[in-house]
Every structure is written in structure tokens, then in C-alpha cells.
Motif scaffolding. Structure first.
Motif, PDB file in Angstrom:
ATOM      1  N   VAL A 114       2.031   2.117 -12.858  1.00 33.38           N
ATOM      2  CA  VAL A 114       1.148   3.271 -13.003  1.00 33.38           C
ATOM      3  C   VAL A 114      -0.011   3.061 -12.038  1.00 33.38           C
ATOM      4  O   VAL A 114      -0.802   2.134 -12.207  1.00 33.38           O
ATOM      5  CB  VAL A 114       0.631   3.415 -14.454  1.00 33.38           C
ATOM      6  CG1 VAL A 114      -0.339   4.573 -14.560  1.00 33.38           C
ATOM      7  CG2 VAL A 114       1.794   3.575 -15.412  1.00 33.38           C
ATOM      8  N   VAL A 115      -0.075   3.908 -11.030  1.00 32.06           N
ATOM      9  CA  VAL A 115      -1.114   3.795 -10.015  1.00 32.06           C
ATOM     10  C   VAL A 115      -2.272   4.703 -10.412  1.00 32.06           C
ATOM     11  O   VAL A 115      -2.105   5.917 -10.508  1.00 32.06           O
ATOM     12  CB  VAL A 115      -0.580   4.183  -8.626  1.00 32.06           C
ATOM     13  CG1 VAL A 115      -1.666   4.059  -7.579  1.00 32.06           C
ATOM     14  CG2 VAL A 115       0.626   3.323  -8.265  1.00 32.06           C
ATOM     15  N   PRO A 116      -3.449   4.127 -10.671  1.00 32.83           N
ATOM     16  CA  PRO A 116      -4.591   4.955 -11.064  1.00 32.83           C
ATOM     17  C   PRO A 116      -5.073   5.799  -9.887  1.00 32.83           C
ATOM     18  O   PRO A 116      -4.800   5.475  -8.727  1.00 32.83           O
ATOM     19  CB  PRO A 116      -5.651   3.940 -11.479  1.00 32.83           C
ATOM     20  CG  PRO A 116      -5.275   2.694 -10.765  1.00 32.83           C
ATOM     21  CD  PRO A 116      -3.790   2.715 -10.610  1.00 32.83           C
ATOM     22  N   PRO A 117      -5.804   6.869 -10.171  1.00 34.18           N
ATOM     23  CA  PRO A 117      -6.342   7.688  -9.086  1.00 34.18           C
ATOM     24  C   PRO A 117      -7.280   6.854  -8.207  1.00 34.18           C
ATOM     25  O   PRO A 117      -7.940   5.935  -8.683  1.00 34.18           O
ATOM     26  CB  PRO A 117      -7.120   8.790  -9.792  1.00 34.18           C
ATOM     27  CG  PRO A 117      -6.895   8.629 -11.227  1.00 34.18           C
ATOM     28  CD  PRO A 117      -6.185   7.354 -11.475  1.00 34.18           C
ATOM     29  N   LEU A 118      -7.316   7.196  -6.945  1.00 34.32           N
ATOM     30  CA  LEU A 118      -8.177   6.506  -5.992  1.00 34.32           C
ATOM     31  C   LEU A 118      -9.632   6.829  -6.314  1.00 34.32           C
ATOM     32  O   LEU A 118      -9.981   7.973  -6.565  1.00 34.32           O
ATOM     33  CB  LEU A 118      -7.843   6.974  -4.575  1.00 34.32           C
ATOM     34  CG  LEU A 118      -8.477   6.227  -3.424  1.00 34.32           C
ATOM     35  CD1 LEU A 118      -8.102   4.756  -3.462  1.00 34.32           C
ATOM     36  CD2 LEU A 118      -8.045   6.837  -2.117  1.00 34.32           C
ATOM     37  N   ALA A 121       0.827  -1.204   0.000  1.00 29.89           N
ATOM     38  CA  ALA A 121       0.000   0.000   0.000  1.00 29.89           C
ATOM     39  C   ALA A 121       0.864   1.258   0.000  1.00 29.89           C
ATOM     40  O   ALA A 121       0.570   2.227  -0.707  1.00 29.89           O
ATOM     41  CB  ALA A 121      -0.931  -0.008   1.212  1.00 29.89           C
ATOM     42  N   GLU A 122       1.940   1.244   0.774  1.00 34.74           N
ATOM     43  CA  GLU A 122       2.819   2.418   0.847  1.00 34.74           C
ATOM     44  C   GLU A 122       3.437   2.748  -0.503  1.00 34.74           C
ATOM     45  O   GLU A 122       3.486   3.905  -0.909  1.00 34.74           O
ATOM     46  CB  GLU A 122       3.919   2.165   1.879  1.00 34.74           C
ATOM     47  CG  GLU A 122       4.826   3.356   2.083  1.00 34.74           C
ATOM     48  CD  GLU A 122       5.906   3.085   3.122  1.00 34.74           C
ATOM     49  OE1 GLU A 122       6.993   3.673   2.988  1.00 34.74           O
ATOM     50  OE2 GLU A 122       5.664   2.281   4.041  1.00 34.74           O
ATOM     51  N   VAL A 123       3.890   1.718  -1.223  1.00 34.03           N
ATOM     52  CA  VAL A 123       4.482   1.920  -2.553  1.00 34.03           C
ATOM     53  C   VAL A 123       3.471   2.573  -3.494  1.00 34.03           C
ATOM     54  O   VAL A 123       3.828   3.402  -4.323  1.00 34.03           O
ATOM     55  CB  VAL A 123       4.978   0.581  -3.140  1.00 34.03           C
ATOM     56  CG1 VAL A 123       5.336   0.725  -4.608  1.00 34.03           C
ATOM     57  CG2 VAL A 123       6.170   0.063  -2.350  1.00 34.03           C
ATOM     58  N   MET A 124       2.197   2.222  -3.321  1.00 38.75           N
ATOM     59  CA  MET A 124       1.149   2.732  -4.201  1.00 38.75           C
ATOM     60  C   MET A 124       0.501   4.013  -3.689  1.00 38.75           C
ATOM     61  O   MET A 124      -0.417   4.536  -4.320  1.00 38.75           O
ATOM     62  CB  MET A 124       0.095   1.658  -4.404  1.00 38.75           C
ATOM     63  CG  MET A 124       0.646   0.425  -5.093  1.00 38.75           C
ATOM     64  SD  MET A 124      -0.605  -0.808  -5.394  1.00 38.75           S
ATOM     65  CE  MET A 124      -1.524  -0.009  -6.694  1.00 38.75           C
ATOM     66  N   GLY A 125       0.954   4.503  -2.545  1.00 39.31           N
ATOM     67  CA  GLY A 125       0.363   5.725  -2.001  1.00 39.31           C
ATOM     68  C   GLY A 125      -1.055   5.501  -1.489  1.00 39.31           C
ATOM     69  O   GLY A 125      -1.902   6.384  -1.572  1.00 39.31           O
ATOM     70  N   ARG A 126      -1.325   4.317  -0.980  1.00 40.57           N
ATOM     71  CA  ARG A 126      -2.648   3.941  -0.483  1.00 40.57           C
ATOM     72  C   ARG A 126      -2.528   3.425   0.946  1.00 40.57           C
ATOM     73  O   ARG A 126      -1.440   3.276   1.479  1.00 40.57           O
ATOM     74  CB  ARG A 126      -3.247   2.818  -1.342  1.00 40.57           C
ATOM     75  CG  ARG A 126      -3.379   3.120  -2.818  1.00 40.57           C
ATOM     76  CD  ARG A 126      -4.561   4.027  -3.068  1.00 40.57           C
ATOM     77  NE  ARG A 126      -4.990   4.017  -4.452  1.00 40.57           N
ATOM     78  CZ  ARG A 126      -4.534   4.843  -5.364  1.00 40.57           C
ATOM     79  NH1 ARG A 126      -3.634   5.744  -5.075  1.00 40.57           N
ATOM     80  NH2 ARG A 126      -4.991   4.786  -6.600  1.00 40.57           N
ATOM     81  N   THR A 127      -3.659   3.066   1.530  1.00 36.76           N
ATOM     82  CA  THR A 127      -3.674   2.390   2.814  1.00 36.76           C
ATOM     83  C   THR A 127      -3.991   0.918   2.566  1.00 36.76           C
ATOM     84  O   THR A 127      -4.500   0.558   1.495  1.00 36.76           O
ATOM     85  CB  THR A 127      -4.745   2.975   3.756  1.00 36.76           C
ATOM     86  OG1 THR A 127      -6.040   2.712   3.202  1.00 36.76           O
ATOM     87  CG2 THR A 127      -4.558   4.469   3.955  1.00 36.76           C
TER      88      THR A 127
END
Length: 74
Positions: free
Chosen positions: A65-69, A15-21
Motif C-alpha cells: 500500500v503506497v501512501p499518497p506523496l 521507485a517505479e514500482v511505487m509510482g515515485r522518483t
């Protein structure tokens, strides 16, 4: 996960790598487990079910490529 190799990895680290929880990624993680691509060797960890799948992912997907949340529908 593929960038970290074949060893089990904490959900929080992915999650951290992707900027998420971890909570944001829980539904996707559950889908990948249901599809048979991941398994949970212990609570809070996930690993690939297929040997060398991490290497395949790195070859097949050159850039993360991490899509927008966005909100999931219930």
C-alpha cells in the motif's frame, strides 16, 4: 524490494514500482540505511542487510500500500 528477492536492486526500480522518483524515495532509503536494514553495495543500488529479509517482508506485509506523496519537513 522484497518482491524482487535478495539481490541488490536499483533505486529507480523500487521507485517505479511505487509510482515515485528516486529523489522522492531518497530520504526514506537513507533512513533505512541508517537503521541498518539496507546497505549500498554500489552506487544507485540497495540490498537488505539481513538474509531472507525479503521473504519475511512478503509474509508480514501481504499487500503493498503506497501512501499518497507528501512533502517532508526540513
Amino acid at each position: 524490494m522484497a518482491e524482487h528477492g535478495p539481490a541488490p536492486l536499483k533505486a529507480a526500480d523500487v521507485a517505479e514500482v511505487m509510482g515515485r522518483t528516486s529523489e522522492n524515495l531518497a530520504p526514506t532509503r537513507a533512513e533505512l540505511i541508517n537503521m541498518g536494514l539496507l546497505y549500498t553495495p554500489e552506487h544507485g543500488y540497495a540490498a537488505f542487510t539481513v538474509p531472507h529479509f525479503d521473504k519475511f517482508i512478503l509474509r508480514a506485509i501481504a499487500e503493498l500500500v503506497v501512501p499518497p506523496l507528501r512533502r517532508r519537513r526540513s
